[in-house]
Write a protein that holds these residues in place. Sequence first.
Motif: not given
Length: 742
Positions: A126-132, A192-195, A223-225, A263-265
Amino acid sequence: MKQITILIVFLAFSLQSFGQVLKGQVVDAFNEPLENVYVVNAATNTHTHTNENGSFTLEKTNVNSTIQVSILGFEKKTIQVTQANINSGITIILKTKIFRLNEMVLRKEINALQTLTKIDLQLNPVNNSQEILRKVPGLFIGQHAGGGKAEQIFLRGFDIDHGTDITLSVDGMPINMVSHAHGQGYSDLHFMIPETIKDIDFGKGPYYANQGDFNTAGYVNFSTKSAIQKNMVAVGYGDFNSLRTVGMFNLLDNTKNDNAYLALEYIEFDGPFESSQNFNRLNIFAKYNTFFNSSDKLTFTASHFTSSWDASGQIPQRAVDNGTITRFGAIDDTEGGFTSRSNFNVQLQKTLTNESIFQANAFYSAYNFELYSNFTFFLENPIDGDQIKQFEDRNIYGMNAKIISEKDYGNVEAKFTKGLGLRFDHITDNELSSTKNRRELLNRIQFGDVEQTNFFGFFNSEFEMGKFKIAPALRFDYFKFLYNDNLSTAYKTLSKTKAIVNPKLNFLYTQNDNLQWFLKSGIGFHSNDARVVLQDNADKVLPRAYGADFGNIWKPTKNIVLNTAAWYLYSEEEFVYVGDAGIVEPSGASERFGLDLGIRYQITDNIYFDSDATITKARSLEAISGEDYIPLAPNFTMTGGLSFSNLGNFSGGLRYRYLADRPANEDNSIVADGYFVNDFNINYTLKDISFGVSVENIFDVAWNETQFPTESRLQNEVNSVEEIHFTPGTPFFAKATITYQF
């Protein structure tokens, strides 16, 4: 004497052959424990699997025995056991690899379908929050307020609005907002940052004791990395002045006992609308882990999110049909809003014994929200218009703790989870007001302070007997609601308490490595808004939902996995969207039943196909036949796509989503049109640099992303009209991204 000596030697050899036990732990490259890893002795065929702490105990294992360690997504490892391993244990580190469906073996897990989602997430990042949220099979989302408001969610015949019937959380921290200014259960995932997403844990239905409020249609826990292998910077630009930059930076170079990353977005987007959305969002996320006593871990997470936007709102179909506005025009383009959220989360994982672990987290969130909407235009106020303001300022405090233990009772393997938790929401200036052009306050409709407390405890057990697993569970929830009406001249605190106990019972039969059957049953609930409970004296404070699932996961060939589930859900009280106020209100009992279907097909090592469909019948139980439709409840949805990876230097995929026509009101006289939309992305990687192009709506279909039946009146109209009001879906939208890892 000679015979006695021989007997002693024989017994000693027998004890050595059959009495020795190998204990160990399996972790990944970041020292994170791996659960459900399969560990087998190749000679004796004795086998076991790791627990949540990555620990295992393998019987009948001697010096020089060969053991094999494997789990989907990691390289298989073969180890020859040494005397030191027997005496002191062993730590096994597995390296990640590309998921291959032919390596998948069905374990005795209540939620085995999650394994398939891990494959989907790796092959289609995923690369945008909608895709999560779209990574959850069968879950649909829609955006209808300039990109800044939480998405509208559809799952299993529910129009969940922004979260009324699904529990959402990240790293044990709740996302749903109780008694929210815009609607009960409001869930904004944009912080939430998708990456940073590592895993998506999900379940459909009310069958899970560790899930509480809003767990009726299902739950999703992200769960985040814990750490990252490489630093990363990405910049993307596309149509409609779309700009996204993201960076992830390793702060400690993954030292043995400590790791941390930042992480920054930042996002800007004007959208396809005639009045620019002027959307922007800033996200900052930081995580630090420290390991002690080899297997214990303490984690600190902090994040901040802020966003502002303008919106063209939901427009009436008649205004488009008569040419007053275009599909991307607006009746009132002064809609929009601002929101922010800051989070602090501390997590602890501690090994108590080889068979038990302790997990806990404590969290704090500071949140505010301001939204301007105009759903009915000039219906209520023909002079100044019907714009409303919804506002709140909130602080959330909470904690979760659980002990997970395993025990053998002869041939029965048992697992017990005992947990408790607390959540406290302090909400000030919860407001619904009439406004004009965002600047002028015309009238306060609701204005008050809410305090809501939820204390809970649960007990879950799993008993594995050969091919069968039985999992009975019980959950207790206690709520206290407080409300102070700031519009009242006299100070008075309204209060109410309510407790509820909900049982769950799940069965699992793993017929073989390629076929698994399940029967799930349970009772869940969603809480009512504190203002509805206290001001309207609602009959049902914590309305229940009773559910059952029966289905299987089947692997007919090494490269195909099929999943099927027939399900039923009875809800004591339905939450229905009210267009003239832009809120959700309770509306009587309902039932839903349907069928979930899914397929995963590894066509080649590099090409992968997936598809999920849900067929549903949803009806109100408190209305006559023909007038018992549940507005906006989807009756058929389908998602899927084809992805490819490592085709030379190329990777990418084609995705589709289909939502069928559905009733928009109780008698189906107003219909919300369905849509079929396709997206495409392709990436080219050259060493540490990746070039990507993504295209949404590649066939430039005219579609409505969200639709509501609303009675409204335009400024030049004498009489009001009830019809579909919609937000148009994004037209053809291309974006290019360059990513550099170092």
